[in-house]
Motif scaffolding. Structure first.
Motif, PDB file in Angstrom:
ATOM      1  N   LEU A 100       9.764  -8.463  16.428  1.00  0.00           N
ATOM      2  CA  LEU A 100       9.411  -7.404  15.478  1.00  0.00           C
ATOM      3  C   LEU A 100       8.988  -6.135  16.203  1.00  0.00           C
ATOM      4  N   ASP A 101       9.497  -5.016  15.760  1.00  0.00           N
ATOM      5  CA  ASP A 101       9.044  -3.719  16.245  1.00  0.00           C
ATOM      6  C   ASP A 101       7.557  -3.581  15.908  1.00  0.00           C
ATOM      7  N   LYS A 102       6.795  -2.936  16.785  1.00  0.00           N
ATOM      8  CA  LYS A 102       5.343  -2.826  16.588  1.00  0.00           C
ATOM      9  C   LYS A 102       4.976  -2.155  15.265  1.00  0.00           C
ATOM     10  N   ARG A 103       5.654  -1.079  14.922  1.00  0.00           N
ATOM     11  CA  ARG A 103       5.332  -0.377  13.675  1.00  0.00           C
ATOM     12  C   ARG A 103       5.695  -1.225  12.454  1.00  0.00           C
ATOM     13  N   VAL A 104       6.830  -1.897  12.518  1.00  0.00           N
ATOM     14  CA  VAL A 104       7.244  -2.784  11.422  1.00  0.00           C
ATOM     15  C   VAL A 104       6.190  -3.877  11.247  1.00  0.00           C
ATOM     16  N   ARG A 105       5.795  -4.482  12.359  1.00  0.00           N
ATOM     17  CA  ARG A 105       4.780  -5.536  12.321  1.00  0.00           C
ATOM     18  C   ARG A 105       3.473  -4.992  11.737  1.00  0.00           C
ATOM     19  N   GLN A 106       3.095  -3.785  12.127  1.00  0.00           N
ATOM     20  CA  GLN A 106       1.831  -3.225  11.660  1.00  0.00           C
ATOM     21  C   GLN A 106       1.851  -2.945  10.161  1.00  0.00           C
ATOM     22  N   ILE A 107       2.987  -2.499   9.636  1.00  0.00           N
ATOM     23  CA  ILE A 107       3.116  -2.283   8.186  1.00  0.00           C
ATOM     24  C   ILE A 107       2.925  -3.613   7.458  1.00  0.00           C
ATOM     25  N   ASP A 149      11.792   4.738   7.100  1.00  0.00           N
ATOM     26  CA  ASP A 149      12.490   3.779   7.949  1.00  0.00           C
ATOM     27  C   ASP A 149      12.794   2.529   7.123  1.00  0.00           C
ATOM     28  N   ALA A 150      14.049   2.125   7.083  1.00  0.00           N
ATOM     29  CA  ALA A 150      14.475   0.997   6.240  1.00  0.00           C
ATOM     30  C   ALA A 150      13.785  -0.306   6.632  1.00  0.00           C
ATOM     31  N   ARG A 151      13.583  -0.530   7.926  1.00  0.00           N
ATOM     32  CA  ARG A 151      12.940  -1.766   8.370  1.00  0.00           C
ATOM     33  C   ARG A 151      11.455  -1.778   8.010  1.00  0.00           C
ATOM     34  N   GLU A 152      10.787  -0.643   8.138  1.00  0.00           N
ATOM     35  CA  GLU A 152       9.376  -0.558   7.740  1.00  0.00           C
ATOM     36  C   GLU A 152       9.245  -0.785   6.233  1.00  0.00           C
ATOM     37  N   ALA A 153      10.136  -0.170   5.463  1.00  0.00           N
ATOM     38  CA  ALA A 153      10.104  -0.350   4.002  1.00  0.00           C
ATOM     39  C   ALA A 153      10.351  -1.812   3.642  1.00  0.00           C
ATOM     40  N   ALA A 154      11.295  -2.452   4.322  1.00  0.00           N
ATOM     41  CA  ALA A 154      11.583  -3.861   4.050  1.00  0.00           C
ATOM     42  C   ALA A 154      10.398  -4.747   4.425  1.00  0.00           C
ATOM     43  N   ALA A 155       9.710  -4.436   5.511  1.00  0.00           N
ATOM     44  CA  ALA A 155       8.531  -5.222   5.905  1.00  0.00           C
ATOM     45  C   ALA A 155       7.460  -5.133   4.825  1.00  0.00           C
ATOM     46  N   TYR A 156       7.262  -3.937   4.291  1.00  0.00           N
ATOM     47  CA  TYR A 156       6.303  -3.760   3.202  1.00  0.00           C
ATOM     48  C   TYR A 156       6.729  -4.573   1.980  1.00  0.00           C
TER      49      TYR A 156
END
Length: 182
Positions: free
Chosen positions: A60-67, A112-119
């Protein structure tokens, strides 16, 4: 106030003291909060430290994980994990508006699509105790199966931290830069 005594070095068993020293030698990542509870069971603490390392070092990307982490600890209304994770998100460059929206229980504007998907994955998994076919397909396409597994594991791991902090009333000591909104 925490519902149990936070062990001092003098109160710790040799095994507990060794775990604390091992953690400090590795950069002192586990400094308080739910870890104070886990330390009462050294075997649990050791396994939890290994899982923490695995989640942190996953694909996981750090920002994605943090979200995902912030969404999880906010769901559980867990003060200590929120304070720590919101500070880390800020240090990672997550925009204050995103942190504030999650803190307010609102959907953040995530470009960011991946950050939105993580949320979305964290929100739906926690609220509905599962993922819809549509969201699962979207997340698997964006992340791939292995990284999606890492995302779900991260959500579960931080749910465990939040439940531990909440059950034992582990609250931040002193001021947290971004306190949990009540």
């Amino acid at each position: 106030m925490t519902r149990f005594n936070i062990l001092t070095s003098e109160q710790m068993s040799d095994e507990q003291r060794a775990l604390t020293q091992e953690n400090q030698a590795a950069g002192g990542r586990l400094r308080g909060g739910p870890y104070w509870a886990y330390l009462y069971d050294p075997q649990l603490m050791r396994k939890q430290m290994a899982l923490n390392d695995h989640v942190r070092d996953s694909s996981l990307d750090k920002r994605v994980r943090q979200i995902a982490i912030m969404t999880t600890v906010r769901f559980w209304n867990s003060e200590y994990p929120w304070g720590v994770q919101a500070r880390l998100a800020h240090e990672l460059g997550v925009d204050a508006a995103i942190i504030d929206a999650i803190n307010a229980g609102e959907r953040p504007q995530l470009d960011d699509a991946r950050e939105a998907a993580a949320y979305e994955v964290a929100s739906e998994l926690l609220a509905k105790k599962g993922l819809s076919e549509e969201l699962y397909a979207k997340a698997e396409k964006l992340f791939g199966l292995e990284t999606l597994i890492h995302l779900v594991t991260c959500i579960g791991f931080y749910s465990m931290h939040s439940c531990t902090a909440n059950a034992f009333d582990v609250v931040p000591q002193g001021d947290m830069p971004i306190p949990l909104k009540k």
